[in-house]
Design a protein around this motif. Structure first.
Motif, PDB file in Angstrom:
ATOM      1  N   THR A 172      14.579 -31.427  27.423  1.00  0.00           N
ATOM      2  CA  THR A 172      13.679 -30.495  26.743  1.00  0.00           C
ATOM      3  C   THR A 172      14.467 -29.405  26.032  1.00  0.00           C
ATOM      4  O   THR A 172      14.130 -29.004  24.905  1.00  0.00           O
ATOM      5  N   MET A 173      15.524 -28.936  26.671  1.00  0.00           N
ATOM      6  CA  MET A 173      16.374 -27.906  26.091  1.00  0.00           C
ATOM      7  C   MET A 173      17.039 -28.433  24.819  1.00  0.00           C
ATOM      8  O   MET A 173      17.025 -27.781  23.766  1.00  0.00           O
ATOM      9  N   SER A 233      25.815 -26.995  31.009  1.00  0.00           N
ATOM     10  CA  SER A 233      24.729 -26.053  31.286  1.00  0.00           C
ATOM     11  C   SER A 233      23.458 -26.335  30.500  1.00  0.00           C
ATOM     12  O   SER A 233      22.382 -25.867  30.864  1.00  0.00           O
ATOM     13  N   GLY A 234      23.581 -27.094  29.400  1.00  0.00           N
ATOM     14  CA  GLY A 234      22.424 -27.359  28.554  1.00  0.00           C
ATOM     15  C   GLY A 234      22.243 -26.346  27.442  1.00  0.00           C
ATOM     16  O   GLY A 234      21.375 -26.489  26.595  1.00  0.00           O
ATOM     17  N   PHE A 235      23.043 -25.299  27.451  1.00  0.00           N
ATOM     18  CA  PHE A 235      22.998 -24.291  26.386  1.00  0.00           C
ATOM     19  C   PHE A 235      24.384 -23.649  26.339  1.00  0.00           C
ATOM     20  O   PHE A 235      25.361 -24.229  26.781  1.00  0.00           O
ATOM     21  N   ALA A 236      24.479 -22.463  25.765  1.00  0.00           N
ATOM     22  CA  ALA A 236      25.690 -21.624  25.794  1.00  0.00           C
ATOM     23  C   ALA A 236      26.764 -22.027  24.798  1.00  0.00           C
ATOM     24  O   ALA A 236      27.851 -21.458  24.818  1.00  0.00           O
ATOM     25  N   PHE A 237      26.483 -22.964  23.888  1.00  0.00           N
ATOM     26  CA  PHE A 237      27.483 -23.281  22.874  1.00  0.00           C
ATOM     27  C   PHE A 237      27.802 -22.029  22.054  1.00  0.00           C
ATOM     28  O   PHE A 237      28.958 -21.661  21.869  1.00  0.00           O
ATOM     29  N   SER A 246      15.236 -23.878  33.249  1.00  0.00           N
ATOM     30  CA  SER A 246      16.014 -24.239  34.446  1.00  0.00           C
ATOM     31  C   SER A 246      15.361 -23.751  35.730  1.00  0.00           C
ATOM     32  O   SER A 246      15.675 -24.239  36.812  1.00  0.00           O
ATOM     33  N   ASN A 247      14.458 -22.781  35.622  1.00  0.00           N
ATOM     34  CA  ASN A 247      13.764 -22.263  36.797  1.00  0.00           C
ATOM     35  C   ASN A 247      12.291 -22.660  36.816  1.00  0.00           C
ATOM     36  O   ASN A 247      11.466 -21.995  37.438  1.00  0.00           O
ATOM     37  N   SER A 248      11.973 -23.767  36.147  1.00  0.00           N
ATOM     38  CA  SER A 248      10.588 -24.252  36.093  1.00  0.00           C
ATOM     39  C   SER A 248      10.393 -25.533  36.896  1.00  0.00           C
ATOM     40  O   SER A 248       9.380 -26.219  36.735  1.00  0.00           O
ATOM     41  N   ASN A 249      11.362 -25.869  37.735  1.00  0.00           N
ATOM     42  CA  ASN A 249      11.262 -27.048  38.607  1.00  0.00           C
ATOM     43  C   ASN A 249      10.973 -28.327  37.818  1.00  0.00           C
ATOM     44  O   ASN A 249      10.121 -29.132  38.196  1.00  0.00           O
ATOM     45  N   PHE A 273      28.667 -33.133  34.356  1.00  0.00           N
ATOM     46  CA  PHE A 273      27.210 -32.999  34.429  1.00  0.00           C
ATOM     47  C   PHE A 273      26.602 -34.003  35.401  1.00  0.00           C
ATOM     48  O   PHE A 273      25.651 -33.691  36.125  1.00  0.00           O
ATOM     49  N   ARG A 274      27.123 -35.210  35.426  1.00  0.00           N
ATOM     50  CA  ARG A 274      26.580 -36.257  36.289  1.00  0.00           C
ATOM     51  C   ARG A 274      26.727 -35.939  37.770  1.00  0.00           C
ATOM     52  O   ARG A 274      26.038 -36.514  38.613  1.00  0.00           O
TER      53      ARG A 274
END
Length: 246
Positions: free
Chosen positions: A171-172, A27-31, A159-162, A219-220
Motif C-alpha cells: 500500500t505504501m 522500511s517502505g519509505f525514507a528514500f 505501519s501502525n494500522s495492523n 526485508f524478508r
C-alpha cells in the motif's frame, strides 16, 4: 555527456542512492529522508529534491508492480487522491514564498511524534478509516510538495494500522509511485528539473537499484513489529537532522 559533472558530485550521489534505496526497501519509505540528508551538502536543496523524487519514482515502479496484489485499495485510493491534491498545494506554496526556516519546526514535530509512538504510547495503533486516510494523505502530500519529505507521516499511519508486513509495504509503495509521478510532472512543469539534475538521476539510478536489492534480502527476515519500530526510529533521526541542520 556527463563530463561536465564533477567527480565528487557523482561519487556522493551514487553513495546516497545506494543507502537511500536500501533503507527504502527495508522500511517502505525514507528514500527522500536519507538522500536529502546527504546530497544538499554538494547541491542546492531544490535540485537535490528533484533528483530524489525522480529516482524514487523509477525505483517504486518495480516494487509497486511486484506487490500490487497485496495493496489495500480501500485505503490506497483515498490516500492517493489526498496525496496528489495536497502535493500540488505544497509545490504551489513553495513557488510563492521561502519557507526554509520552517523546516526546523517540521523536523522537531517529526522527532516528537516518533518519540511518542516509540516510547510513550503502549500498543500504539490506528483503526484505519476514511477520515484518517484523508488526514494522513493530506499531511504527507503537503509536506512532500513543500519540503520534499512527507513519507514518515504516511508510514506511521500504515505501519501502525495492523495491516501485516506485505500489505503495509504494498500500500505504501503503490501510493508513493502514483504521487511521485504526479510530483515529478509538477516540478518539471515549474522548471525545477535542471539539465544537471537529469544527468545525476541517470548516473545514480543503477546505484538506487543496487541498494534496493540489498534491502530485499534484509526485508524478508523482518517482522511487522520490528518494521513499525524502525519507522519510528527513522522518523526521530530525520526530524532531529532537519531541526539541527536548519
Amino acid at each position: 555527456m556527463f563530463s561536465d559533472i564533477e567527480l565528487n558530485i557523482i561519487a556522493v550521489s551514487a553513495f546516497a542512492a545506494v543507502l537511500a534505496g536500501f533503507v527504502q526497501r527495508v522500511s517502505g519509505f525514507a528514500f527522500g529522508i536519507v538522500f536529502l540528508s546527504i546530497l544538499p551538502y554538494i547541491l542546492p536543496y531544490g535540485e537535490a529534491v528533484v533528483i530524489s523524487k525522480m529516482l524514487l519514482l523509477i525505483v517504486s515502479v518495480s516494487t509497486a508492480f511486484i506487490y500490487r496484489k497485496d495493496v489495500n485499495w480501500s485505503m490506497a485510493k483515498i490516500i492517493i487522491l489526498s496525496l496528489c491534491v495536497f502535493d500540488f498545494i505544497g509545490i504551489f506554496v513553495l513557488t510563492q514564498i521561502d519557507l526554509s526556516n520552517f523546516k526546523c519546526y517540521l523536523g522537531l514535530f517529526l522527532a516528537l511524534l516518533g518519540c511518542y509512538a516509540l516510547f510513550f504510547k503502549k500498543n500504539f495503533s490506528f483503526h484505519p478509516s476514511h477520515k484518517l486516510s484523508v488526514a494522513f494523505g493530506s499531511i504527507t502530500g503537503f509536506c512532500s510538495g513543500l519540503f520534499g519529505v512527507g513519507g514518515p507521516f504516511l508510514a506511521m499511519y500504515l505501519s501502525n494500522s495492523n495491516l501485516g508486513k506485505n500489505v503495509y509495504y504494498a500500500t505504501m509503495q503503490c501510493s508513493v509511485f502514483v504521487v511521485m509521478f504526479f510530483d515529478v510532472v509538477m516540478r518539471i512543469s515549474h522548471g525545477f528539473a535542471t539539465e544537471q539534475a537529469l544527468k545525476i538521476t541517470v548516473l545514480a539510478l543503477p546505484c538506487a537499484f543496487i541498494g534496493t536489492m540489498l534491502g530485499t534480502v534484509l526485508f524478508r527476515r523482518l517482522d511487522s513489529v520490528f518494521i513499525g519500530r524502525l519507522v519510528n526510529v527513522i522518523m526521530i533521526i530525520n526530524g532531529l537532522n532537519m531541526f539541527f541542520k536548519t
